[in-house]
Design a protein around this motif. Sequence first.
Motif, PDB file in Angstrom:
ATOM      1  N   GLU A   1      30.025  17.144  17.221  1.00  0.00           N
ATOM      2  CA  GLU A   1      29.168  16.939  16.190  1.00  0.00           C
ATOM      3  C   GLU A   1      29.799  15.993  15.208  1.00  0.00           C
ATOM      4  OE1 GLU A   1      26.518  18.521  14.249  1.00  0.00           O
ATOM      5  OE2 GLU A   1      25.865  19.744  15.726  1.00  0.00           O
ATOM      6  N   VAL A   2      28.928  15.515  14.337  1.00  0.00           N
ATOM      7  CA  VAL A   2      29.383  14.430  13.165  1.00  0.00           C
ATOM      8  C   VAL A   2      28.970  15.114  12.017  1.00  0.00           C
ATOM      9  CG1 VAL A   2      28.958  12.190  12.282  1.00  0.00           C
ATOM     10  CG2 VAL A   2      28.754  12.637  14.730  1.00  0.00           C
ATOM     11  N   ALA A   3      29.844  15.038  10.940  1.00  0.00           N
ATOM     12  CA  ALA A   3      29.555  15.571   9.614  1.00  0.00           C
ATOM     13  C   ALA A   3      30.162  14.497   8.609  1.00  0.00           C
ATOM     14  CB  ALA A   3      30.345  16.749   9.482  1.00  0.00           C
TER      15      ALA A   3
ATOM     16  N   ALA B   1      29.679  10.031  19.329  1.00  0.00           N
ATOM     17  CA  ALA B   1      29.802  11.273  19.496  1.00  0.00           C
ATOM     18  C   ALA B   1      29.362  11.595  20.840  1.00  0.00           C
ATOM     19  CB  ALA B   1      28.884  12.043  18.380  1.00  0.00           C
ATOM     20  N   GLU B   2      28.155  10.894  21.157  1.00  0.00           N
ATOM     21  CA  GLU B   2      27.446  10.873  22.478  1.00  0.00           C
ATOM     22  C   GLU B   2      28.442  10.759  23.746  1.00  0.00           C
ATOM     23  OE1 GLU B   2      24.934  12.175  24.168  1.00  0.00           O
ATOM     24  OE2 GLU B   2      24.395  12.704  22.019  1.00  0.00           O
ATOM     25  N   LYS B   3      29.199   9.512  23.384  1.00  0.00           N
ATOM     26  CA  LYS B   3      30.197   9.399  24.476  1.00  0.00           C
ATOM     27  C   LYS B   3      31.223  10.446  24.731  1.00  0.00           C
ATOM     28  CE  LYS B   3      31.090   4.309  24.873  1.00  0.00           C
ATOM     29  NZ  LYS B   3      32.005   3.262  24.144  1.00  0.00           N
ATOM     30  N   LEU B   4      31.683  11.104  23.618  1.00  0.00           N
ATOM     31  CA  LEU B   4      32.419  12.203  23.740  1.00  0.00           C
ATOM     32  C   LEU B   4      32.200  13.266  24.294  1.00  0.00           C
ATOM     33  CD1 LEU B   4      34.316  11.721  20.157  1.00  0.00           C
ATOM     34  CD2 LEU B   4      35.445  11.753  22.402  1.00  0.00           C
ATOM     35  N   LYS B   5      30.847  13.659  24.040  1.00  0.00           N
ATOM     36  CA  LYS B   5      30.217  14.637  24.690  1.00  0.00           C
ATOM     37  C   LYS B   5      30.028  14.535  26.169  1.00  0.00           C
ATOM     38  CE  LYS B   5      26.625  16.491  21.893  1.00  0.00           C
ATOM     39  NZ  LYS B   5      25.254  16.704  21.437  1.00  0.00           N
ATOM     40  N   ARG B   6      29.977  13.413  26.558  1.00  0.00           N
ATOM     41  CA  ARG B   6      29.762  12.961  27.746  1.00  0.00           C
ATOM     42  C   ARG B   6      30.923  13.070  28.707  1.00  0.00           C
ATOM     43  NH1 ARG B   6      28.029   7.504  27.929  1.00  0.00           N
ATOM     44  NH2 ARG B   6      26.348   7.771  26.188  1.00  0.00           N
ATOM     45  N   LYS B   7      31.903  12.865  27.964  1.00  0.00           N
ATOM     46  CA  LYS B   7      33.509  13.087  28.494  1.00  0.00           C
ATOM     47  C   LYS B   7      33.469  14.721  29.054  1.00  0.00           C
ATOM     48  CE  LYS B   7      37.373  10.462  27.339  1.00  0.00           C
ATOM     49  NZ  LYS B   7      38.293  10.320  26.124  1.00  0.00           N
ATOM     50  N   GLY B   8      32.789  15.407  28.430  1.00  0.00           N
ATOM     51  CA  GLY B   8      33.078  16.940  28.924  1.00  0.00           C
ATOM     52  C   GLY B   8      34.098  17.629  28.307  1.00  0.00           C
ATOM     53  N   GLU B   9      34.866  17.045  27.428  1.00  0.00           N
ATOM     54  CA  GLU B   9      36.157  17.945  27.280  1.00  0.00           C
ATOM     55  C   GLU B   9      35.893  18.828  26.265  1.00  0.00           C
ATOM     56  OE1 GLU B   9      39.228  15.207  25.803  1.00  0.00           O
ATOM     57  OE2 GLU B   9      39.064  14.060  27.699  1.00  0.00           O
ATOM     58  N   TYR B  10      35.010  18.666  25.439  1.00  0.00           N
ATOM     59  CA  TYR B  10      34.360  19.710  24.411  1.00  0.00           C
ATOM     60  C   TYR B  10      32.915  20.290  24.814  1.00  0.00           C
ATOM     61  CZ  TYR B  10      38.824  18.718  22.442  1.00  0.00           C
ATOM     62  OH  TYR B  10      40.092  18.421  22.264  1.00  0.00           O
TER      63      TYR B  10
ATOM     64  N   SER C   1      35.508  25.183  22.695  1.00  0.00           N
ATOM     65  CA  SER C   1      35.936  24.313  21.687  1.00  0.00           C
ATOM     66  C   SER C   1      35.038  23.186  21.390  1.00  0.00           C
ATOM     67  CB  SER C   1      37.290  23.916  21.994  1.00  0.00           C
ATOM     68  OG  SER C   1      38.232  24.525  21.801  1.00  0.00           O
ATOM     69  N   ALA C   2      34.839  22.988  20.008  1.00  0.00           N
ATOM     70  CA  ALA C   2      33.918  21.860  19.745  1.00  0.00           C
ATOM     71  C   ALA C   2      34.761  20.881  18.778  1.00  0.00           C
ATOM     72  CB  ALA C   2      32.706  22.249  18.790  1.00  0.00           C
ATOM     73  N   LEU C   3      34.297  19.544  18.913  1.00  0.00           N
ATOM     74  CA  LEU C   3      34.861  18.621  18.193  1.00  0.00           C
ATOM     75  C   LEU C   3      33.889  18.187  17.080  1.00  0.00           C
ATOM     76  CD1 LEU C   3      37.314  16.772  18.504  1.00  0.00           C
ATOM     77  CD2 LEU C   3      35.999  15.150  19.925  1.00  0.00           C
ATOM     78  N   LEU C   4      34.567  18.052  16.119  1.00  0.00           N
ATOM     79  CA  LEU C   4      33.865  17.454  14.783  1.00  0.00           C
ATOM     80  C   LEU C   4      34.485  16.383  14.341  1.00  0.00           C
ATOM     81  CD1 LEU C   4      31.528  18.787  12.919  1.00  0.00           C
ATOM     82  CD2 LEU C   4      33.186  19.804  11.544  1.00  0.00           C
TER      83      LEU C   4
ATOM     84  N   GLU D   1      27.612  22.589   6.899  1.00  0.00           N
ATOM     85  CA  GLU D   1      26.485  22.886   7.805  1.00  0.00           C
ATOM     86  C   GLU D   1      26.878  22.495   9.209  1.00  0.00           C
ATOM     87  OE1 GLU D   1      22.454  19.794   7.423  1.00  0.00           O
ATOM     88  OE2 GLU D   1      23.413  20.313   5.424  1.00  0.00           O
ATOM     89  N   SER D   2      27.455  21.508   9.552  1.00  0.00           N
ATOM     90  CA  SER D   2      27.809  21.292  10.974  1.00  0.00           C
ATOM     91  C   SER D   2      28.807  22.255  11.609  1.00  0.00           C
ATOM     92  CB  SER D   2      28.570  20.025  10.963  1.00  0.00           C
ATOM     93  OG  SER D   2      27.927  18.918  10.440  1.00  0.00           O
ATOM     94  N   VAL D   3      29.582  23.032  10.828  1.00  0.00           N
ATOM     95  CA  VAL D   3      30.370  23.935  11.420  1.00  0.00           C
ATOM     96  C   VAL D   3      29.359  25.335  11.310  1.00  0.00           C
ATOM     97  CG1 VAL D   3      31.992  25.887  10.677  1.00  0.00           C
ATOM     98  CG2 VAL D   3      32.522  23.309  10.267  1.00  0.00           C
ATOM     99  N   GLU D   4      28.403  25.561  10.626  1.00  0.00           N
ATOM    100  CA  GLU D   4      27.532  26.494  10.544  1.00  0.00           C
ATOM    101  C   GLU D   4      26.878  26.415  12.099  1.00  0.00           C
ATOM    102  OE1 GLU D   4      24.196  28.850   7.809  1.00  0.00           O
ATOM    103  OE2 GLU D   4      25.700  27.069   7.046  1.00  0.00           O
ATOM    104  N   ARG D   5      26.096  25.360  12.251  1.00  0.00           N
ATOM    105  CA  ARG D   5      25.476  25.032  13.638  1.00  0.00           C
ATOM    106  C   ARG D   5      26.301  25.439  14.694  1.00  0.00           C
ATOM    107  NH1 ARG D   5      22.869  20.834  12.098  1.00  0.00           N
ATOM    108  NH2 ARG D   5      24.568  19.218  12.638  1.00  0.00           N
ATOM    109  N   LEU D   6      27.599  24.831  14.803  1.00  0.00           N
ATOM    110  CA  LEU D   6      28.482  25.091  15.859  1.00  0.00           C
ATOM    111  C   LEU D   6      28.894  26.491  16.084  1.00  0.00           C
ATOM    112  CD1 LEU D   6      31.075  22.226  15.471  1.00  0.00           C
ATOM    113  CD2 LEU D   6      29.297  22.437  17.335  1.00  0.00           C
ATOM    114  N   VAL D   7      29.111  27.477  14.831  1.00  0.00           N
ATOM    115  CA  VAL D   7      29.468  28.524  15.177  1.00  0.00           C
ATOM    116  C   VAL D   7      28.069  29.450  15.783  1.00  0.00           C
ATOM    117  CG1 VAL D   7      29.913  30.642  13.639  1.00  0.00           C
ATOM    118  CG2 VAL D   7      31.133  28.561  13.189  1.00  0.00           C
ATOM    119  N   GLU D   8      26.791  29.048  15.066  1.00  0.00           N
ATOM    120  CA  GLU D   8      25.714  29.949  15.618  1.00  0.00           C
ATOM    121  C   GLU D   8      25.562  29.640  17.163  1.00  0.00           C
ATOM    122  OE1 GLU D   8      22.616  28.315  13.395  1.00  0.00           O
ATOM    123  OE2 GLU D   8      23.120  29.800  11.647  1.00  0.00           O
ATOM    124  N   ASN D   9      25.973  28.561  17.631  1.00  0.00           N
ATOM    125  CA  ASN D   9      25.957  28.108  19.160  1.00  0.00           C
ATOM    126  C   ASN D   9      27.214  28.869  19.711  1.00  0.00           C
ATOM    127  OD1 ASN D   9      23.708  26.670  18.886  1.00  0.00           O
ATOM    128  ND2 ASN D   9      24.710  24.674  18.800  1.00  0.00           N
ATOM    129  N   GLY D  10      27.957  29.791  19.199  1.00  0.00           N
ATOM    130  CA  GLY D  10      28.888  30.434  20.001  1.00  0.00           C
ATOM    131  C   GLY D  10      30.280  29.938  19.914  1.00  0.00           C
TER     132      GLY D  10
END
Lengths: 406, 258
Positions: free
Chosen positions: A319-321, A306-315, A284-287, A332-341
């Motif tokens: 990303e920010v859009a 966003a950085e803080k949330l990333k560090r929490k490691g729940e997702y 999962s990713a958070l947008l 654009e953001s969704v596309e990037r996330l999808v490309e990362n699987g």
Amino acid sequence: MSDYILEMKDVVFEYPGGIRALKGISLAIEKGKKSVILGPNGAGKSTLFLHFNGILKPKSGRVFYQGEEIRYSRTSLINLRKNVGIVFQDPETQLFAGSVFQEVSFGPMNLHLPLPEVEKKVEESLKAMGIEKLKERPIHFLSYGQKKRVSIADVLAMEPDVLIFDEPTAYLDPKHAEKIMDILDELHARGKQIILSTHDVNIAYSWADYVFVIKDGMVLGNGTPQEIFQDNKILEEADLKKPFLLDIYDVLREKGFFFDRLPRNICDLRNICDLRRDEMVMNSALLILVHGSRAEGSQKMVFEIAEKLKRKGEYQDVEVAYLQFNHPDLAESVERLVENGIAEIITVPAFLFQGIHVIKDIPMELKKVKDRYPKVRIALANPIGYDDRICDVISDRAKGRLIEIC
Amino acid sequence: MLIDNYAYTNKLINVHPGEKLLFSLTSMAVGFVPNIYVDLVIILMMGVVLVWKAGIPTKVYLKVLVLPLSFLLPSIFVLMINVVSTESQALWGFSVFHVRVGVTAASIKVAGLLFLRAMALISCLFFLSLTTPMIDLIMVLEKLKVPFIILELMQLVYHFLFVFMEMTYRIYISQSSRLGYITPKAGINSLGRLVTSLFIKTYQDSESLYVALEARGYDGELRVLNKNIPVSKSNLFCILSTELLLLLVALVTQGGMR
Ligand SMILES: Nc1ncnc2c1ncn2[C@@H]1O[C@H](COP(=O)(O)OP(=O)(O)O)[C@@H](O)[C@H]1O
Ligand SMILES: [Mg+2]
């Protein structure tokens, strides 16, 4: 050969005194499907069943067994009753003989089988019901649950192809009711056609392959349980409540669980819930969806969040859009996330600036993205306004996401 | 309905009902021989067989035996008291309107003989009903070529006896929990309603039973399969020799008294 084992066409039936119990019923029961006739008391379920083995004869309309119209001659009735057995609601009024063995032997005796064969069939059906030990017992010594089993053995002994159960769990405590339902499942697994009536939506929902809803002698609707029980109109018309499991399902969805289908029973519910949880953590990713201009200060703040949330490691990713004006935009953001699987994207609209209205377009925008990436699960959480604990609020909202965009 | 329970749970349940019927009937026949010793032996024998062989608790059997005493004793009492002609004859007596009424040795003897014989016959009947379920009895009667319709009726009556008892009990409980029997007047009223609803319920139940039977291919005859219990030759031999022994006792003691 017909695909339908039993079929009714425009059946009207009146009891003496002009009580119209069936008002033009048409229904067809498909071979091999666990079928439930669901309706409130007095709907006409019992009356309907008595037509299926020719005890009652319609005033008008026709009844078919295996695609052949039922004739009401003696020999064809005997044949029909051999093939279609009914287990009545109240075992107290169905049993007559002194001992269990005699009681169960009645049906096979009426088929004029040789005595050793009668005995064999009686033994077998007693065994199937787990009541061999009660064989010599007089009926009036039995408990209600035991009588119920005897009444089922009664019908089993005739080895019918179709077994019809009129309210099989009525008056039974939940544990015994469950046992009876297990027995029905076992009979179904052994290739018997099972039809039952009930007013219990929970049983109908979790057991049936196909449901007919009847009320006041008419069919209100039919379909798979999933179809029937999501149709609030039918439920309301028929005075039926939603199955408990679906209520739970609704609550869980509100709390943010995903289901790609309706759960059939508690076990099923647990399985499909757990599955989602695992995937969620892995994939999962958070947008964070920000509305408004990209003012220098706010941009910095948003990316910090966003950085803080990333560090929490729940997702796996955060990303920010920006919805309007600026890059990166939603697609654009969704596309990037999808490309990362990433397989699931939870979008939390964050209105960090005062004076911005809730935007109705967000779901629309997301839908467009969803159309482009149909395999990605995209969910939308409640929007949030400015809050000091912004990080926590965002991750709470993400867990409690509401709308699944599909 | 205590008796019925033991009929199903006693240890002689698996003895052929015909044998039990034979034992009971022949003992009864022998009991008709006017001999006080034979009667005594029969009473004792039935008690011993029931308690030891059938495993009926002694207390239960005694309780059951007491039941007929309630009507037997008054009649025996009446039998003992006669009009006596001479004062000397009576062992004990009194006068009513110049007629001398009293108890004589002869009347005691007659009453005693009758009492013992009645008890002997009753204990034979109790043996049968405490060891043989109704179902089995009907089965024997069927073998004895009793008309089918009678057997069917017996079967239904027997079954419905319990159904109605249960039903009556339930209605009664429901009525009395709503104080239906608080006063005699209310009681009569409630009883009337009980009987009425029993009638209606009976009618409905017989309808449902008929429908249920029809669904299982009922064609006018209630055919069921009976269990097959083999007749035991040694049991038959035992029964017959016992009866012969009893007859021998009768012969040896020659009428009993004196
Ligand atoms: N034997 C009967 N005589 C007259 N009316 C009946 C009889 N049995 C049922 N009914 C009427 O027919 C209607 C349907 O009854 P039933 O088939 O028993 O409904 P359900 O089994 O769904 O509760 C009810 O209105 C009921 O009052
Ligand atoms: Mg019904």
